[in-house]
Design an enzyme around this catalytic site. Structure first.
Site, short mmCIF file in Angstrom:
data_model
loop_
_atom_site.label_atom_id
_atom_site.label_comp_id
_atom_site.label_asym_id
_atom_site.label_seq_id
_atom_site.Cartn_x
_atom_site.Cartn_y
_atom_site.Cartn_z
N CYS A 134 26.08 43.94 46.08
CA CYS A 134 26.90 44.59 44.72
C CYS A 134 25.97 44.15 43.49
O CYS A 134 24.77 43.16 43.70
CB CYS A 134 27.95 43.40 44.65
SG CYS A 134 29.02 43.58 43.16
N ASP A 142 26.70 42.92 40.82
CA ASP A 142 27.03 41.67 40.29
C ASP A 142 25.68 40.92 39.61
O ASP A 142 25.10 40.47 40.71
CB ASP A 142 28.02 40.78 40.87
CG ASP A 142 28.57 39.65 39.99
OD1 ASP A 142 29.70 39.98 39.87
OD2 ASP A 142 28.01 38.93 39.61
N ARG A 189 25.49 37.94 39.06
CA ARG A 189 25.21 36.64 39.61
C ARG A 189 24.53 36.41 40.82
O ARG A 189 24.32 35.42 41.50
CB ARG A 189 26.66 36.01 39.58
CG ARG A 189 27.38 35.72 38.34
CD ARG A 189 28.67 35.44 38.26
NE ARG A 189 29.56 36.59 38.95
CZ ARG A 189 30.79 36.58 39.06
NH1 ARG A 189 31.39 35.55 38.95
NH2 ARG A 189 31.52 37.76 39.66
N HIS A 211 30.36 39.26 47.89
CA HIS A 211 30.34 37.94 47.39
C HIS A 211 31.83 37.82 46.79
O HIS A 211 32.64 38.61 46.56
CB HIS A 211 29.40 37.80 46.17
CG HIS A 211 29.81 38.91 45.00
ND1 HIS A 211 30.51 38.50 43.87
CD2 HIS A 211 29.63 40.19 44.74
CE1 HIS A 211 30.71 39.43 42.92
NE2 HIS A 211 30.07 40.34 43.46
N CYS A 213 34.28 39.30 43.44
CA CYS A 213 33.76 40.35 43.07
C CYS A 213 34.74 41.25 42.21
O CYS A 213 35.90 41.58 42.54
CB CYS A 213 33.69 41.09 44.45
SG CYS A 213 32.80 42.74 43.99
CO CO Z 1 30.99 42.45 43.22
#
Ligand code: CO
Length: 209
Positions: free
Chosen positions: A41, A43, A45, A97, A100
């Site tokens: 992803c 993302d 993080r 994750h 998400c």
């Molecule tokens: Co995500």
């Protein structure tokens, strides 16, 4: 992070690398030889190299919203083909994750514009696993499970491609599903049992003899 800070950090990083090994960038420039294709992803993080303790040159990376592998996505398909056929990666990791945002959005009845067709693929995962998901009473647990099932389905999507099927047949590559737990920092292997998962559908998707 401000632009000045980015360049300052970059200078410090180069300095540190050169102190450890003056040939570091000379070697890095020669060629890449990653053994892993990572699909995860976008993302912020989920920091691929950091969480896996990897160095530049070790992981070939593709990221998008909710780590999707969609057959009409020329970008993802090119990445897989290039990684398997030319870079000869030995491991394809699909990493989802918890928490998400993409998966969360797909669980809601909301018009998200251009994101709709992308997230519809996650809604399809929900539909495929509807019975299991509807049995989970806690919304949080349902959300976590959909994250895991989405990784499972994206692994299956990787296995639907001809190049991966051929490489698996020659025992050159493995496909694995991981989850990054944002609450703890730990990575979890879903230990997906592909022969069992593909038992009833393998003949439908098989592209080789
Ligand atoms: Co995500």
């Amino acid at each position: 992070m401000k632009r000045e800070k980015i360049f300052e950090n970059n200078k410090q990083w180069v300095k540190k690398k050169m102190e450890n090994n003056p040939q570091y960038f000379t070697n890095l420039a020669k060629k890449q030889n990653p053994k892993i294709l990572y699909i995860g992803c976008s993302d912020s993080r989920v920091s691929v190299e950091t969480m896996m303790g990897a160095e530049p040159g070790e992981i070939f990376v593709h990221r998008n919203i909710a780590n999707m592998v969609i057959s009409a996505d020329l970008n993802a398909m090119s990445i897989i083909e290039y990684a398997v056929q030319y870079l000869k990666v030995e491991q394809i990791i699909i990493c989802g994750h918890y928490n998400c945002g993409g998966v969360k959005a797909a669980m809601q009845s909301e018009d998200l514009g251009i994101l709709n067709p992308w997230l519809r693929n996650i809604r399809d995962v929900y539909r495929i696993h509807y019975e299991e998901l509807e049995k989970i009473s806690s919304d949080e647990k349902k959300y976590d499970r959909l994250v895991e099932l989405n990784v499972q389905e994206q692994c299956i999507n990787v296995l639907k491609t001809a190049c991966v099927q051929k490489a698996i047949h020659k025992k050159e590559v493995t496909v694995e599903g991981f989850i990054f737990n944002v609450h703890t920092g730990f990575l979890k292997n879903l230990h997906l049992d592909f022969p069992a998962l593909l038992k009833n559908i393998e003949k439908i998707y098989r592209l080789t003899e």
